[in-house]
Design a protein around this motif. Structure first.
Motif, PDB file in Angstrom:
ATOM      1  N   GLU A  93       0.823  -1.214   0.000  1.00  0.00           N
ATOM      2  CA  GLU A  93       0.000   0.000   0.000  1.00  0.00           C
ATOM      3  C   GLU A  93       0.852   1.257   0.000  1.00  0.00           C
ATOM      4  OE1 GLU A  93      -3.395   1.978   2.842  1.00  0.00           O
ATOM      5  OE2 GLU A  93      -3.050  -0.174   2.909  1.00  0.00           O
ATOM      6  N   SER A  94       1.880   1.282   0.801  1.00  0.00           N
ATOM      7  CA  SER A  94       2.678   2.502   0.925  1.00  0.00           C
ATOM      8  C   SER A  94       3.512   2.790  -0.311  1.00  0.00           C
ATOM      9  CB  SER A  94       3.601   2.383   2.140  1.00  0.00           C
ATOM     10  OG  SER A  94       4.474   1.288   1.962  1.00  0.00           O
ATOM     11  N   GLU A  95       3.774   1.771  -1.092  1.00  0.00           N
ATOM     12  CA  GLU A  95       4.657   1.945  -2.239  1.00  0.00           C
ATOM     13  C   GLU A  95       4.038   2.806  -3.339  1.00  0.00           C
ATOM     14  OE1 GLU A  95       7.173  -0.903  -5.332  1.00  0.00           O
ATOM     15  OE2 GLU A  95       5.936  -1.802  -3.799  1.00  0.00           O
ATOM     16  N   TYR A  96       2.718   2.740  -3.518  1.00  0.00           N
ATOM     17  CA  TYR A  96       2.095   3.396  -4.664  1.00  0.00           C
ATOM     18  C   TYR A  96       0.988   4.386  -4.338  1.00  0.00           C
ATOM     19  CZ  TYR A  96       4.622   0.240  -7.674  1.00  0.00           C
ATOM     20  OH  TYR A  96       5.605  -0.422  -8.321  1.00  0.00           O
ATOM     21  N   THR A  97       0.687   4.636  -3.097  1.00  0.00           N
ATOM     22  CA  THR A  97      -0.457   5.462  -2.730  1.00  0.00           C
ATOM     23  C   THR A  97      -0.456   6.818  -3.427  1.00  0.00           C
ATOM     24  OG1 THR A  97      -0.615   4.358  -0.615  1.00  0.00           O
ATOM     25  CG2 THR A  97      -1.699   6.482  -0.802  1.00  0.00           C
ATOM     26  N   ASP A  98       0.666   7.501  -3.492  1.00  0.00           N
ATOM     27  CA  ASP A  98       0.715   8.833  -4.086  1.00  0.00           C
ATOM     28  C   ASP A  98       1.253   8.834  -5.512  1.00  0.00           C
ATOM     29  OD1 ASP A  98      -0.252  10.033  -1.752  1.00  0.00           O
ATOM     30  OD2 ASP A  98       1.755   9.975  -0.868  1.00  0.00           O
ATOM     31  N   SER A  99       1.361   7.684  -6.121  1.00  0.00           N
ATOM     32  CA  SER A  99       2.011   7.602  -7.423  1.00  0.00           C
ATOM     33  C   SER A  99       1.028   7.740  -8.577  1.00  0.00           C
ATOM     34  CB  SER A  99       2.754   6.274  -7.545  1.00  0.00           C
ATOM     35  OG  SER A  99       1.822   5.223  -7.740  1.00  0.00           O
ATOM     36  N   ASP A 100       1.591   7.803  -9.739  1.00  0.00           N
ATOM     37  CA  ASP A 100       0.845   7.789 -10.975  1.00  0.00           C
ATOM     38  C   ASP A 100       0.226   6.396 -11.126  1.00  0.00           C
ATOM     39  OD1 ASP A 100      -0.085   8.141 -13.508  1.00  0.00           O
ATOM     40  OD2 ASP A 100       1.859   8.521 -14.424  1.00  0.00           O
ATOM     41  N   PRO A 101      -1.040   6.320 -11.492  1.00  0.00           N
ATOM     42  CA  PRO A 101      -1.704   5.019 -11.536  1.00  0.00           C
ATOM     43  C   PRO A 101      -1.347   4.151 -12.742  1.00  0.00           C
ATOM     44  CG  PRO A 101      -3.201   6.721 -12.261  1.00  0.00           C
ATOM     45  CD  PRO A 101      -1.943   7.419 -11.786  1.00  0.00           C
ATOM     46  N   ILE A 102      -0.551   4.674 -13.670  1.00  0.00           N
ATOM     47  CA  ILE A 102      -0.252   3.882 -14.861  1.00  0.00           C
ATOM     48  C   ILE A 102       0.421   2.578 -14.468  1.00  0.00           C
ATOM     49  CG2 ILE A 102       1.022   3.827 -17.028  1.00  0.00           C
ATOM     50  CD1 ILE A 102       0.511   6.892 -17.131  1.00  0.00           C
ATOM     51  N   VAL A 103       1.403   2.658 -13.602  1.00  0.00           N
ATOM     52  CA  VAL A 103       1.990   1.448 -13.022  1.00  0.00           C
ATOM     53  C   VAL A 103       1.734   1.587 -11.543  1.00  0.00           C
ATOM     54  CG1 VAL A 103       4.121   0.189 -12.569  1.00  0.00           C
ATOM     55  CG2 VAL A 103       3.792   1.297 -14.786  1.00  0.00           C
ATOM     56  N   PRO A 104       1.067   0.674 -10.943  1.00  0.00           N
ATOM     57  CA  PRO A 104       0.688  -0.669 -11.364  1.00  0.00           C
ATOM     58  C   PRO A 104      -0.765  -0.838 -11.785  1.00  0.00           C
ATOM     59  CG  PRO A 104       0.472  -0.522  -9.027  1.00  0.00           C
ATOM     60  CD  PRO A 104       0.902   0.846  -9.511  1.00  0.00           C
ATOM     61  N   LEU A 105      -1.601   0.193 -11.715  1.00  0.00           N
ATOM     62  CA  LEU A 105      -3.023  -0.011 -11.976  1.00  0.00           C
ATOM     63  C   LEU A 105      -3.314  -0.329 -13.440  1.00  0.00           C
ATOM     64  CD1 LEU A 105      -5.858  -0.145 -10.890  1.00  0.00           C
ATOM     65  CD2 LEU A 105      -6.009   2.334 -11.050  1.00  0.00           C
ATOM     66  N   THR A 106      -2.839   0.522 -14.356  1.00  0.00           N
ATOM     67  CA  THR A 106      -3.105   0.249 -15.769  1.00  0.00           C
ATOM     68  C   THR A 106      -2.363  -1.001 -16.201  1.00  0.00           C
ATOM     69  OG1 THR A 106      -3.368   2.610 -16.216  1.00  0.00           O
ATOM     70  CG2 THR A 106      -2.968   1.190 -18.107  1.00  0.00           C
ATOM     71  N   VAL A 107      -1.060  -1.002 -15.992  1.00  0.00           N
ATOM     72  CA  VAL A 107      -0.217  -2.154 -16.328  1.00  0.00           C
ATOM     73  C   VAL A 107       0.471  -2.561 -15.044  1.00  0.00           C
ATOM     74  CG1 VAL A 107       1.726  -2.946 -17.714  1.00  0.00           C
ATOM     75  CG2 VAL A 107       0.181  -1.217 -18.653  1.00  0.00           C
ATOM     76  N   PRO A 108       0.329  -3.753 -14.575  1.00  0.00           N
ATOM     77  CA  PRO A 108      -0.238  -4.941 -15.192  1.00  0.00           C
ATOM     78  C   PRO A 108      -1.650  -5.309 -14.755  1.00  0.00           C
ATOM     79  CG  PRO A 108       1.061  -5.627 -13.336  1.00  0.00           C
ATOM     80  CD  PRO A 108       1.105  -4.111 -13.382  1.00  0.00           C
ATOM     81  N   LEU A 109      -2.289  -4.533 -13.855  1.00  0.00           N
ATOM     82  CA  LEU A 109      -3.568  -5.008 -13.324  1.00  0.00           C
ATOM     83  C   LEU A 109      -4.698  -5.010 -14.353  1.00  0.00           C
ATOM     84  CD1 LEU A 109      -3.635  -3.571  -9.702  1.00  0.00           C
ATOM     85  CD2 LEU A 109      -3.281  -5.922 -10.440  1.00  0.00           C
ATOM     86  N   ILE A 110      -4.891  -3.934 -15.088  1.00  0.00           N
ATOM     87  CA  ILE A 110      -5.998  -3.896 -16.047  1.00  0.00           C
ATOM     88  C   ILE A 110      -5.555  -4.421 -17.408  1.00  0.00           C
ATOM     89  CG2 ILE A 110      -7.628  -2.405 -17.261  1.00  0.00           C
ATOM     90  CD1 ILE A 110      -7.587  -0.559 -14.766  1.00  0.00           C
ATOM     91  N   VAL A 111      -4.445  -3.935 -17.905  1.00  0.00           N
ATOM     92  CA  VAL A 111      -3.937  -4.383 -19.205  1.00  0.00           C
ATOM     93  C   VAL A 111      -2.599  -5.082 -18.980  1.00  0.00           C
ATOM     94  CG1 VAL A 111      -3.293  -3.682 -21.541  1.00  0.00           C
ATOM     95  CG2 VAL A 111      -5.102  -2.476 -20.359  1.00  0.00           C
ATOM     96  N   GLY A 112      -2.689  -6.305 -18.517  1.00  0.00           N
ATOM     97  CA  GLY A 112      -1.501  -7.114 -18.284  1.00  0.00           C
ATOM     98  C   GLY A 112      -1.332  -8.139 -19.388  1.00  0.00           C
ATOM     99  N   PRO A 113      -0.443  -9.092 -19.193  1.00  0.00           N
ATOM    100  CA  PRO A 113      -0.193 -10.110 -20.214  1.00  0.00           C
ATOM    101  C   PRO A 113      -1.441 -10.883 -20.629  1.00  0.00           C
ATOM    102  CG  PRO A 113       1.441 -10.253 -18.464  1.00  0.00           C
ATOM    103  CD  PRO A 113       0.418  -9.254 -18.022  1.00  0.00           C
ATOM    104  N   ALA A 114      -2.297 -11.216 -19.661  1.00  0.00           N
ATOM    105  CA  ALA A 114      -3.509 -11.972 -19.997  1.00  0.00           C
ATOM    106  C   ALA A 114      -4.432 -11.151 -20.888  1.00  0.00           C
ATOM    107  CB  ALA A 114      -4.237 -12.397 -18.721  1.00  0.00           C
TER     108      ALA A 114
END
Length: 191
Positions: A93-114
């Motif tokens: 949680e602490s690693e990405y709370t204030d970050s740009d959502p492109i990583v990790p939300l867009t890639v790989p969670l929404i548009v990942g390898p699958a």
């Protein structure tokens, strides 16, 4: 209509919007509609780009769509089995709370390898129009689910989400087997 339904289901299972709810909340993005909107927009353009030029890129490096069906099927099976047997939380949680959502939300969670594999194979099996419309509709659903992620967790609980995710992963594994079978059948048929 059957092509659209098959494409929609394939992409829905690959994105697994319900299954990413716990990670989405853990990343601290649940309160930010702006970050979610940005992420969905980037997911749209990433997926669209892959639908439009993914086949050409594969062609340049000598990979056929039948190869991709087989490799993509293996990848879907491997990712599904990995998550079924030992679910992971990739980010703290602490690693990405204030970050740009492109990583990790867009890639790989929404548009990942699958999802990328599903988009390419779906465009080959069901056509570009069915794949594009299915992808857009899935992103709208993903946006809706993630927008109400806190409410969803309260209603069905984290165990309920994990249960739904397990069923989704099992179905994704079956789609992986189907991709492999279709790739092999196509190779044999074209000899």
């Amino acid at each position: 209509m059957e092509k659209f339904i098959n494409s929609f289901i394939t992409i829905f299972l690959a994105i697994d919007p319900i299954g990413i709810v716990p990670t989405y909340i853990a990343l601290g993005f649940a309160g930010s509609k702006e970050k979610l909107r940005t992420s969905i927009i980037y997911a749209f353009f990433s997926g669209l780009l892959f639908i439009l030029i993914g086949k050409s890129i594969l062609s340049i490096v000598g990979i056929t769509l039948d190869d991709l069906k087989i490799a993509g099927g293996i990848l879907l099976i491997a990712l599904s089995i990995k998550e079924l047997l030992s679910p992971t939380s990739y980010y703290s949680e602490s690693e990405y709370t204030d970050s740009d959502p492109i990583v990790p939300l867009t890639v790989p969670l929404i548009v990942g390898p699958a999802t990328l594999t599903a988009l390419l194979v779906s465009s080959e099996l069901y056509g570009y129009t069915a794949t594009f419309v299915s992808f857009v509709l899935n992103l709208v659903i993903c946006y809706g689910i993630l927008s109400y992620s806190g409410w969803i967790i309260r209603i069905i609980g984290e165990r309920g989400i994990k249960g739904i995710s397990k069923v989704t992963l099992l179905l994704l594994t079956a789609f992986g087997v189907s991709f492999i079978r279709r790739g092999i059948e196509s190779i044999i048929h074209n000899r």
